[in-house]
Design an enzyme around this catalytic site. Structure first.
Site, PDB file in Angstrom:
ATOM      1  N   THR A   1       0.684  -1.381   0.081  1.00 28.47           N
ATOM      2  CA  THR A   1      -0.338   0.255   0.044  1.00 28.47           C
ATOM      3  C   THR A   1       0.999   1.417  -0.020  1.00 28.47           C
ATOM      4  O   THR A   1       1.793   0.942   0.380  1.00 28.47           O
ATOM      5  CB  THR A   1      -1.268  -0.438   1.370  1.00 28.47           C
ATOM      6  OG1 THR A   1      -1.494   1.024   1.360  1.00 28.47           O
ATOM      7  CG2 THR A   1      -0.224  -0.567   2.504  1.00 28.47           C
TER       8      THR A   1
ATOM      9  N   TYR B   1      -1.374  -0.306  10.352  1.00 35.13           N
ATOM     10  CA  TYR B   1      -1.079  -0.528   9.040  1.00 35.13           C
ATOM     11  C   TYR B   1       0.231  -0.557   8.162  1.00 35.13           C
ATOM     12  O   TYR B   1       0.338  -1.700   7.802  1.00 35.13           O
ATOM     13  CB  TYR B   1      -2.455  -0.232   8.366  1.00 35.13           C
ATOM     14  CG  TYR B   1      -3.027  -0.315   7.172  1.00 35.13           C
ATOM     15  CD1 TYR B   1      -3.202  -2.063   7.213  1.00 35.13           C
ATOM     16  CD2 TYR B   1      -3.063   0.246   6.532  1.00 35.13           C
ATOM     17  CE1 TYR B   1      -3.347  -2.304   5.720  1.00 35.13           C
ATOM     18  CE2 TYR B   1      -3.233   0.030   4.259  1.00 35.13           C
ATOM     19  CZ  TYR B   1      -3.217  -1.565   4.602  1.00 35.13           C
ATOM     20  OH  TYR B   1      -3.385  -1.756   3.535  1.00 35.13           O
TER      21      TYR B   1
HETATM   22  N1  UFG Z   1     -14.031  11.105   2.965  1.00 31.18           N
HETATM   23  C1  UFG Z   1     -15.421  11.695   3.339  1.00 31.18           C
HETATM   24  N2  UFG Z   1     -16.065  11.209   3.527  1.00 31.18           N
HETATM   25  C2  UFG Z   1     -16.178  10.144   3.910  1.00 31.18           C
HETATM   26  C3  UFG Z   1     -15.494   8.358   4.159  1.00 31.18           C
HETATM   27  C4  UFG Z   1     -14.208   8.865   2.738  1.00 31.18           C
HETATM   28  O1  UFG Z   1     -14.828  12.940   2.786  1.00 31.18           O
HETATM   29  O2  UFG Z   1     -17.805   9.221   4.536  1.00 31.18           O
HETATM   30  C5  UFG Z   1     -13.018  11.247   2.226  1.00 31.18           C
HETATM   31  C6  UFG Z   1     -11.914  10.634   2.617  1.00 31.18           C
HETATM   32  O3  UFG Z   1     -11.798  12.119   4.178  1.00 31.18           O
HETATM   33  C7  UFG Z   1     -10.789  10.838   1.886  1.00 31.18           C
HETATM   34  C8  UFG Z   1     -11.559  10.141   0.840  1.00 31.18           C
HETATM   35  O4  UFG Z   1     -13.155  10.877   0.894  1.00 31.18           O
HETATM   36  O5  UFG Z   1      -9.902  11.919   1.860  1.00 31.18           O
HETATM   37  C9  UFG Z   1     -11.063   9.039   0.664  1.00 31.18           C
HETATM   38  O6  UFG Z   1     -11.641   8.129   1.705  1.00 31.18           O
HETATM   39  P1  UFG Z   1     -11.345   6.497   2.329  1.00 31.18           P
HETATM   40  O7  UFG Z   1     -11.700   5.960   3.406  1.00 31.18           O
HETATM   41  O8  UFG Z   1     -11.995   5.924   1.111  1.00 31.18           O
HETATM   42  O9  UFG Z   1      -9.584   6.402   1.482  1.00 31.18           O
HETATM   43  P2  UFG Z   1      -8.835   6.222   2.379  1.00 31.18           P
HETATM   44  O10 UFG Z   1      -7.515   6.984   1.103  1.00 31.18           O
HETATM   45  O11 UFG Z   1      -8.387   7.186   3.338  1.00 31.18           O
HETATM   46  O12 UFG Z   1      -8.301   4.682   2.774  1.00 31.18           O
HETATM   47  C10 UFG Z   1      -7.676   4.597   1.613  1.00 31.18           C
HETATM   48  C11 UFG Z   1      -7.759   2.799   1.528  1.00 31.18           C
HETATM   49  C12 UFG Z   1      -7.711   2.211   2.730  1.00 31.18           C
HETATM   50  C13 UFG Z   1      -6.129   2.223   3.350  1.00 31.18           C
HETATM   51  C14 UFG Z   1      -5.667   3.521   3.512  1.00 31.18           C
HETATM   52  C15 UFG Z   1      -4.229   3.589   3.751  1.00 31.18           C
HETATM   53  O13 UFG Z   1      -8.869   3.000   1.077  1.00 31.18           O
HETATM   54  O14 UFG Z   1      -8.173   0.545   2.752  1.00 31.18           O
HETATM   55  O15 UFG Z   1      -6.214   4.091   2.158  1.00 31.18           O
HETATM   56  O16 UFG Z   1      -4.052   4.512   4.532  1.00 31.18           O
HETATM   57  F1  UFG Z   1      -6.153   1.596   4.639  1.00 31.18           F
END
Ligand code: UFG
Length: 329
Positions: free
Chosen positions: A117, A141
């Protein structure tokens, strides 16, 4: 037929990998403890229920199937949980991978494709990540995944294990044929949460922060279609089958979407209103995470052609409407 052991084959990415492996002529054998995966997602090859921490069970499965390679997806992956309970993450991810590697070597299986990742990089706001970006994880993680990368490297030196390591971040979309898709319990990812808000399964999507230093104030991420992602894994497998040396590849599209852009595209594709609440920043979120994939396109011949936001939302929406609630353990 060539058999591939797929750990985590009952999960979101692993199940899609099994589908493309089966259509490429392999037999994907899923090894999964169903902790976060779904028995119904195992549709393209045999299922072996088991935990990576159970070495005897792993030995048994290697002896039964004699896989020529391993695709290793199984892991705990919720960043927030990893900070609250690092021991469980280190045990499951690092301890589990150690058992897997030892069992593989003992069985004479020396090819592994590993799901790593961009969380191994930590915070490099505004920088397009590539394979040479320093890895400085900021959560447990990411730290476990970097440790597994190191472990795989050491097994390469000591035991001749050859590996392809993929680092990726935001995976989205679903099988365009609608057989499998994304279903997490609990769900934390942006697109499935938004689809729930669009069809009334939740009242609204909360945008985590609107005051970031980006053009529209929301975070930017690089989204890759799950089918493109797993096709890269098949190319990685062929790389190893061709006898090539261990290699790390980043899988991104090189272009990012803000949360507001994802919302706008989802409204357009579904032709529905997206109920939105503007909320506070979520702790631990980087402003912008975009990964290049030059090495994967040049060396593996990877073409992430489905990874447009429109296609990812349309495929996720089709799955969400037809099957999303039907998985069971
Ligand atoms: N977001 C929102 N509202 C929500 C959910 C997400 O605004 O309800 C935003 C987050 O702040 C972020 C973007 O949407 O800016 C993407 O969020 P995700 O949670 O979908 O994905 P992340 O980038 O946080 O997470 C990713 C992968 C995970 C992994 C992680 C590692 O999806 O599986 O990176 O840091 F574990």
């Amino acid at each position: 037929m060539t058999t591939i052991l797929v750990t985590g084959g009952a999960g979101y990415i692993g199940s899609h990998a099994c589908k493309v492996l089966a259509s490429a002529g392999y037999t994907p054998v899923t090894y999964d403890n169903l902790g976060t995966g779904w028995r119904d997602a195992v549709r393209f090859g045999p299922f072996e229920h088991g935990d990576l921490l159970d070495r005897a069970r792993l030995d048994e499965v290697f002896a039964t199937w004699r896989p020529s390679a391993v695709m290793h997806f199984a892991a705990l992956s919720l960043v927030g949980d990893s900070m609250k309970d690092p021991a469980t993450f280190w045990r499951a991810n690092v301890g589990g991978s150690l058992n897997l590697l030892e069992a593989a070597v003992a069985a004479g299986c020396r090819k592994i494709v590993f799901s790593s990742t961009c969380a191994t990089y930590g915070d490099h706001d505004g920088v397009i990540l590539d394979e040479n970006t320093p890895q400085q994880p900021i959560n447990a993680y990411g730290a476990t995944k970097r440790a597994i990368e190191d472990m795989i490297g050491n097994f390469g030196q000591a035991h001749g294990v050859r590996s392809v390591i993929f680092r990726y971040f935001n995976v989205a979309g679903a099988d365009p044929e609608g057989e499998i898709g994304e279903f997490h319990q609990p769900e934390t990812h942006l697109i499935p949460l938004m689809l729930d808000a669009i069809d009334g399964k939740r009242s609204a999507l909360t945008i985590f922060g609107t005051d970031y230093d980006t053009p529209d104030g929301t975070c930017i991420r690089d989204y890759v279609h799950v089918m493109d992602l797993v096709e890269a894994h098949v190319l990685g497998l062929k790389w190893l089958e061709d006898g090539k040396a261990s290699r790390v590849f980043c899988l991104g599209t090189g272009s990012g979407f803000s949360v507001r852009e994802v919302i706008a595209e989802s409204g357009r594709v579904t032709n529905r209103e997206v109920p939105v609440i503007e909320g506070d920043r979520r702790p631990g979120d980087a402003v912008q995470l975009v990964s290049g994939s030059r090495r994967a396109t040049e060396e593996l011949g990877w073409r992430p052609e489905r990874s447009t936001m429109g296609a990812m939302v349309a495929d996720a929406w089709r799955w969400h409407q037809n099957h999303g609630a039907h998985f069971r353990e």
